[in-house]
Design a protein around this motif. Structure first.
Motif, PDB file in Angstrom:
ATOM      1  N   GLY A   1       2.707   6.199 -12.505  1.00 43.30           N
ATOM      2  CA  GLY A   1       2.263   6.043 -13.878  1.00 43.30           C
ATOM      3  C   GLY A   1       1.704   4.790 -14.174  1.00 43.30           C
ATOM      4  N   THR A   2       1.767   3.916 -13.474  1.00 36.01           N
ATOM      5  CA  THR A   2       1.003   2.460 -13.786  1.00 36.01           C
ATOM      6  C   THR A   2      -0.153   2.084 -12.947  1.00 36.01           C
ATOM      7  N   LEU A   3      -0.314   3.174 -11.746  1.00 37.51           N
ATOM      8  CA  LEU A   3      -1.315   2.928 -10.801  1.00 37.51           C
ATOM      9  C   LEU A   3      -2.446   3.518 -11.258  1.00 37.51           C
ATOM     10  N   THR A   4      -3.746   2.946 -11.557  1.00 35.72           N
ATOM     11  CA  THR A   4      -4.816   3.504 -12.231  1.00 35.72           C
ATOM     12  C   THR A   4      -5.998   3.892 -11.237  1.00 35.72           C
ATOM     13  N   LEU A   5      -6.782   4.639 -11.654  1.00 33.77           N
ATOM     14  CA  LEU A   5      -7.900   5.358 -10.663  1.00 33.77           C
ATOM     15  C   LEU A   5      -8.819   3.630 -10.357  1.00 33.77           C
ATOM     16  N   GLU A   6      -8.599   2.801 -11.403  1.00 31.59           N
ATOM     17  CA  GLU A   6      -9.647   1.575 -11.281  1.00 31.59           C
ATOM     18  C   GLU A   6      -8.797   0.732  -9.969  1.00 31.59           C
ATOM     19  N   ALA A   7      -7.541   0.866 -10.157  1.00 32.11           N
ATOM     20  CA  ALA A   7      -6.923   0.102  -9.186  1.00 32.11           C
ATOM     21  C   ALA A   7      -7.305   0.641  -7.684  1.00 32.11           C
ATOM     22  N   ILE A   8      -7.409   1.991  -7.641  1.00 29.59           N
ATOM     23  CA  ILE A   8      -7.773   2.516  -6.260  1.00 29.59           C
ATOM     24  C   ILE A   8      -9.277   2.259  -6.093  1.00 29.59           C
ATOM     25  N   LEU A   9      -9.987   2.187  -6.929  1.00 32.42           N
ATOM     26  CA  LEU A   9     -11.550   1.833  -6.938  1.00 32.42           C
ATOM     27  C   LEU A   9     -11.694   0.483  -6.269  1.00 32.42           C
ATOM     28  N   GLU A  10     -10.937  -0.414  -6.579  1.00 28.10           N
ATOM     29  CA  GLU A  10     -11.067  -1.786  -6.291  1.00 28.10           C
ATOM     30  C   GLU A  10     -10.602  -2.099  -4.995  1.00 28.10           C
ATOM     31  N   GLU A  11      -9.732  -1.198  -4.200  1.00 31.32           N
ATOM     32  CA  GLU A  11      -9.016  -1.446  -3.001  1.00 31.32           C
ATOM     33  C   GLU A  11     -10.160  -1.577  -1.988  1.00 31.32           C
TER      34      GLU A  11
END
Length: 134
Positions: free
Chosen positions: A124-134
């Motif tokens: 619930g706190t992991l965003t698509l943006e965080a995945i894109l930044e990996e």
């Protein structure tokens, strides 16, 4: 099982759409991701119904993110793709979900339920943006 093919394909599609910055149709996405077009189309429609994607009809139609990637959580993507909340184990969300009807006497259920809560909170706190930044 926590992550099914539907959830995986939903997240992969969102990554491609976020990077594209413009609408892409199901055919283009299915070719780029090497995924069955009919299966992917169902997933994309589910994401659109849940307000994660915008869907456009016509020659220049397709799908695009309905919100910024920082506003889309992995939990909501998985719920939209699966049609239900993801579960670490079939009995972890509630004792009534126990397939063996033994949850009331199961010594593992409290642990599994706490684990489910932690997984849900993380997703619930992991965003698509965080995945894109990996």
């Amino acid at each position: 099982m926590l992550m099914t093919k539907a959830s995986e394909y939903a997240l992969l599609s969102l990554i491609v759409l976020a990077k594209a910055g413009h609408p892409l149709d199901a055919d283009t996405l299915s070719k780029e991701l090497d995924i069955s077009k009919s299966f992917l189309a169902k997933i994309l429609q589910s994401l659109a119904r849940q307000g994660i994607l915008n869907s456009y009809k016509g020659v220049n139609g397709g799908f695009e993110l309905a919100r910024h990637s920082r506003e889309i959580t992995v939990l909501e993507v998985m719920e939209a793709a699966e049609g239900k909340s993801p579960a670490v184990f079939s009995c972890s969300p509630s004792q009534e979900d126990c397939p063996s009807n033994k949850a009331m006497s199961c010594g593992l259920w409290p642990f599994l339920n706490r684990l489910q809560g932690k997984v849900d909170a993380f997703l619930g706190t992991l965003t698509l943006e965080a995945i894109l930044e990996e």
